[in-house]
Design an enzyme around this catalytic site. Structure first.
Site, PDB file in Angstrom:
ATOM      1  N   CYS A 358      -6.264   0.830  11.552  1.00  0.00           N
ATOM      2  CA  CYS A 358      -7.277   1.062  10.514  1.00  0.00           C
ATOM      3  C   CYS A 358      -6.962   2.308   9.696  1.00  0.00           C
ATOM      4  O   CYS A 358      -7.689   3.300   9.740  1.00  0.00           O
ATOM      5  CB  CYS A 358      -8.644   1.200  11.171  1.00  0.00           C
ATOM      6  SG  CYS A 358      -8.948  -0.115  12.333  1.00  0.00           S
ATOM      7  N   GLU A 359      -5.848   2.290   8.985  1.00  0.00           N
ATOM      8  CA  GLU A 359      -5.429   3.386   8.110  1.00  0.00           C
ATOM      9  C   GLU A 359      -4.577   2.751   7.017  1.00  0.00           C
ATOM     10  O   GLU A 359      -3.699   1.939   7.328  1.00  0.00           O
ATOM     11  CB  GLU A 359      -4.473   4.358   8.840  1.00  0.00           C
ATOM     12  CG  GLU A 359      -5.007   5.029  10.044  1.00  0.00           C
ATOM     13  CD  GLU A 359      -5.318   6.500   9.811  1.00  0.00           C
ATOM     14  OE1 GLU A 359      -5.056   7.009   8.708  1.00  0.00           O
ATOM     15  OE2 GLU A 359      -5.835   7.099  10.744  1.00  0.00           O
TER      16      GLU A 359
END
Ligand SMILES: *Cc1c(COP(=O)(O)O)cnc(C)c1O
Length: 435
Positions: A358-359
């Protein structure tokens, strides 16, 4: 040159079909070629023929104990940067006595461990560190061998995060202050001045900065030999490898086809330029290459989870992520990406190759053209042997990848994929939260 190549449309490491490794050990998995590492080591040693040479493999590039044993068998010592790395050398059954200990913040416990195991020399980066080494050696009743890292203030012309030889970074002692640092070292009763060291940066693709740095500090090295009788000169590491045409660079033909002025640095070019400068010094020469020794000897194998086709962009979502291989996110670095099964009849695809983390930074490549691959098929990130696994983390509670070593037609798991139980083994819930 390296040993990753296609045979009958399937990517192989030496004589092993990588599909076989995926079948047995899953993905993401790092695969290393023992023959490539041996070639790299032997080529480097040969290119420096005529010198009294000691190659100390910079093990922060890849510190798996199987690789350490392999390099030790080839004759290498190690460039160490922590107590943990000393313990790895011991666990590998390798020799600390031909190893050097670098780093700007060695603790007393680490210095003690190095002395107890007969370290070849400490590479000292500041005057307070000299005092600390003297103190620990005094406690043990021994003399600590040292060399001071001199910063030659040369621009290595590499990425800002990996250049170390300019006067404005945290490494070493500036040349103009180095004589005073040696004079201070000579005053300590538990220190023996043994050598001098420099290291100007990493992933250098031309020999010119090395030549410039060696020439710049040679008069000082001669002065140290005359004054203190130093016996060795470490010129550090930093030789670059090929990332862009990684697959093709496995073949001699690719090197022959490169115009001379554009040819990436080779150990032969390095030796030809440096041996004539170093030989007249009459000193042992220590080399500390890391990336060159293992970078092109490793690949990270990953399986495709989804191909997400978008209006303006396609995303190839794979099961490896920035936690497994952080170089693209951290240094904007390029890794060639190739399919495990090559099929020239397929259309090409342009996609961002991304991991599931999640980046937005969890991206291996932007707008990369590749052969179309679908869910369940595998790809390889090439030139991933250095600063790959050693910089990996568990971000997003992802387990550390498996590692496999290939030699010829045989291969063995050298690091089993981490389990969830191993990940949380040291975590506890405190009594005051239990209700
Ligand atoms: C990191 C480092 C090396 C190795 O650098 P490579 O670019 O991997 O060859 C050598 N010497 C010192 C002091 C280092 O910090």
């Amino acid at each position: 040159m390296h040993h990753f190549h296609y045979t009958a449309s399937n990517l192989h490491c030496e004589s092993v079909d990588l599909a076989e490794i995926v079948h047995l050990y899953g993905t993401p998995t790092y695969v290393y070629s023992a023959a490539t590492m041996a070639d790299n080591y032997n080529r480097l040693a040969k290119s420096m023929a005529g010198l009294d040479l000691q190659i100390c493999y910079a093990m922060k590039a890849n510190s798996n104990i199987a690789l350490l044993r392999h390099f030790s068998n080839l004759g290498a010592g190690f460039d160490l940067v922590s107590g943990g790395e000393i313990q790895r050398v011991l666990a590998a059954g390798a020799n600390v006595k031909t190893s050097v200990f670098a780093g700007i913040g060695k603790t007393e416990a680490e210095i003690q461990l190095a002395l107890e195991n007969g370290i070849f020399s400490f590479h000292v980066e500041s005057e307070p560190e000299l005092a600390r080494i003297n103190h620990v050696a005094g406690k043990l009743g021994v003399k600590a061998p040292i060399a001071i890292r001199v910063n030659p203030d040369v621009d290595a012309k590499t990425h800002a995060k990996i250049t170390t030889g300019k006067s404005d970074n945290k490494f070493g002692i500036p040349l103009q202050n180095a004589a005073a640092a040696y004079a201070a070292a000579a005053q300590y009763p538990h220190i023996t001045i043994k050598g001098v060291q420099m290291h100007i940066g990493s992933q250098l693709t031309s020999v010119a900065p090395f030549v410039e740095a060696v020439k710049k500090i040679t008069p000082f090295v001669e002065q140290l030999k005359a004054t203190y009788g130093i016996t060795y000169f470490s010129i550090g590491g930093g030789m670059g490898i090929v990332y862009k045409d990684a697959l093709a660079s496995g073949q001699q033909a690719w090197w022959d086809a490169q115009p001379v002025e554009q040819r990436p640095l080779t150990p032969e070019t390095y030796g030809e330029a440096l041996v004539p400068l170093l030989q007249p010094l009459g000193l042992k020469i220590v080399l500390e290459h890391g990336r060159f020794m293992v970078g092109n000897a490793g690949a990270l194998i990953s399986e495709v989870e989804h191909l997400k086709l978008g209006a303006s962009k396609n995303f190839l979502i794979v099961d490896a992520a920035m936690n497994d291989l952080v170089r693209p996110a951290m240094y904007e670095s390029y890794h060639e990406i190739v399919p495990l099964h090559r099929d020239t009849t397929r259309r090409a695809l342009v996609a961002d190759v991304v991991g599931p983390i999640c980046e937005s930074g969890d991206c291996f490549a932007k707008d990369r053209q590749l052969q179309a691959v679908g869910e369940g098929e595998c790809i390889a990130f090439l030139s991933a042997g250095a600063y790959g696994f050693t910089m990996a983390s568990r971000y997003n509670t992802r387990s550390m990848a498996a590692e496999v070593l290939v030699q010829g037609a045989t291969f063995e798991l050298i690091n089993a994929r981490e389990t969830f139980a191993q990940q949380i083994a040291n975590e506890t819930i405190p009594a005051f939260l239990k209700r």
